[in-house]
Design an enzyme around this catalytic site. Sequence first.
Site, PDB file in Angstrom:
ATOM      1  N   ASP A   5       4.935   7.349 -51.718  1.00 32.04           N
ATOM      2  CA  ASP A   5       5.248   8.075 -52.945  1.00 32.04           C
ATOM      3  C   ASP A   5       6.734   8.411 -52.983  1.00 32.04           C
ATOM      4  OD1 ASP A   5       4.173   9.666 -55.305  1.00 32.04           O
ATOM      5  OD2 ASP A   5       5.135  11.270 -54.164  1.00 32.04           O
TER       6      ASP A   5
ATOM      7  N   GLU B 286       4.602  -2.494 -34.920  1.00 25.45           N
ATOM      8  CA  GLU B 286       3.842  -2.391 -33.675  1.00 25.45           C
ATOM      9  C   GLU B 286       2.373  -2.743 -33.876  1.00 25.45           C
ATOM     10  OE1 GLU B 286       4.264   1.307 -31.623  1.00 25.45           O
ATOM     11  OE2 GLU B 286       6.400   1.504 -32.157  1.00 25.45           O
TER      12      GLU B 286
END
Length: 555
Positions: free
Chosen positions: A216, A276
């Site tokens: 957002d 990751e």
Amino acid sequence: MSVIATVAQRPVEALKPDPDWWRGAVIYQIYPRSFQDSNGDGIGDLAGIRQRLPYVAHLGADAIWISPFFTSPMKDFGYDISDYRGVDPMFGSLEDFRALVADAHALGLKIMIDLVMSHTSDQHPWFAESRTNRENNKSDWYVWADAKPDGSPPNNWLSIFGGSAWEWDTNRRQYYLHNFLASQPDLNFHNREVQDALLDMVRFWLELGVDGFRLDTVNFYFHAQSLANNPPLAPEARNSSIAPEVNPYNHQDHLFDKSQPDNIGFLNRFRALLDEFPAAAALGEIGDAQRGLQLLAEYTAGDDRMHMCYSFDFLSAETITPESVRDVVNAFEEAAPDGWSCWAFSNHDVIRHASRWGAFEREPDRYLRLVAALLFSLRGSVCIYQGEELGLPEADIGFDDLQDPYGIRFWPEFKGRDGCRTPMVWSSNLPNGGFTSGKPWLPVPDIHRAMAVDMQQGREGSVYEFYKAFLAFRASHRIFAKGGLRFVDAPGEVIAFAREDGGERILCAYNLGHEPVEFAPGFVVRRMEDAPLGGISENGVIKLAPLEGFIGRME
């Protein structure tokens, strides 16, 4: 029998981690308060979303984006978070979320959640500590500033929700920054500890199995530490895509309160964390009327920032035209040839495009089918907002039923965002459109019930069936998700472009006007028989009826 068990699961191969799944993905946005209520309290919840997952999979989406369901006092309906790691009880529990993720993955759907990191609720424990005094451990976790000598705010920055972006706090005897409601204080991203805490929270949700995030107001993270005044913006340069015309927020050029270059460094850290995990992706919302495309290009450049972003160019009040589409797409391609955009025509913050672009003035279904085909044909990923696939117009909400603080503040010239947030309509003959057995948090308009899912599924020519057919068509042709795009000259109100991938070339042509058009693109094109469009090609000439499209192979 479980609802999930009644829908065929996708092949196991589709569930293997694909780090490139987001490129060309179709993302279905769910506003949880209004999607499906499972317990009769009138508010949608996670269990309700879980119940309707087969619907989303059957439509042809690749992923769902769920607007905030975190613990919140709901002053801004979940975009004011008081606990980043908790599910608000009105939506369910963490166990409900885990079950939702598992069911979605079983259906081949990715899960993206809405992260609101620019600000928190004023009821968040971080802010409760920060405001106690100027010496506590979190004293610098929010943006604090002294008053001017005359007691007025530090500068002229304005809140999107109206008035000054600064609120006086009696404990610290300082002002704090809030770009939105006064109950939504802005975090201080210049503090490394704030970044660390937020990234730790991101890891928490990744480890719970989410596949990505919608960020957002991603350009609101940093402010200029100089606290310099924003300069005025010339009237002719004002744009109502971020705030309504009645809001003085449009009177400033927001050079210092957002969109700072410091943001790139945090996005690098954020992307490194996502990398990751096997296939995590992020979609950023850019709220900047003057520099939206520039920021979109900057934020998606290379492979160490956002995977994709969207700006408000197609979410503004101006009806799309061939010229506007070409301008927006060309500007992005020029600025970020290696970047990736996500296109959207509607979401939970803007008037539904069925109403915003005047679709209901003439042949609404035909118009909405055409612009959907255009959206699904552009280079980039796509967001569909719940109910868009039904062609729902903006609901007319009376002041007594209004919930949105933004609308209450600027009523009646601006009625807020409730009109696009009314409950999803599933059944024409059930109370409240099948959304809830109780009283819905927002009323369900009669016009929406007449357009419910059960009224459109299986009905030839319905907006829903067209969405479903075109998404299946798009999924069966890799060129739409991965191919390049170049525009082709066309007359009148026709927009035409070629999608190209290796040796394959496809021409897409859409007549946005109300008059028939014929044109010769200069090469042979043969209509693709599986394309759910009616235009024809004869002797090198493409013939389009009003509000008609054509897709064909270029030879």
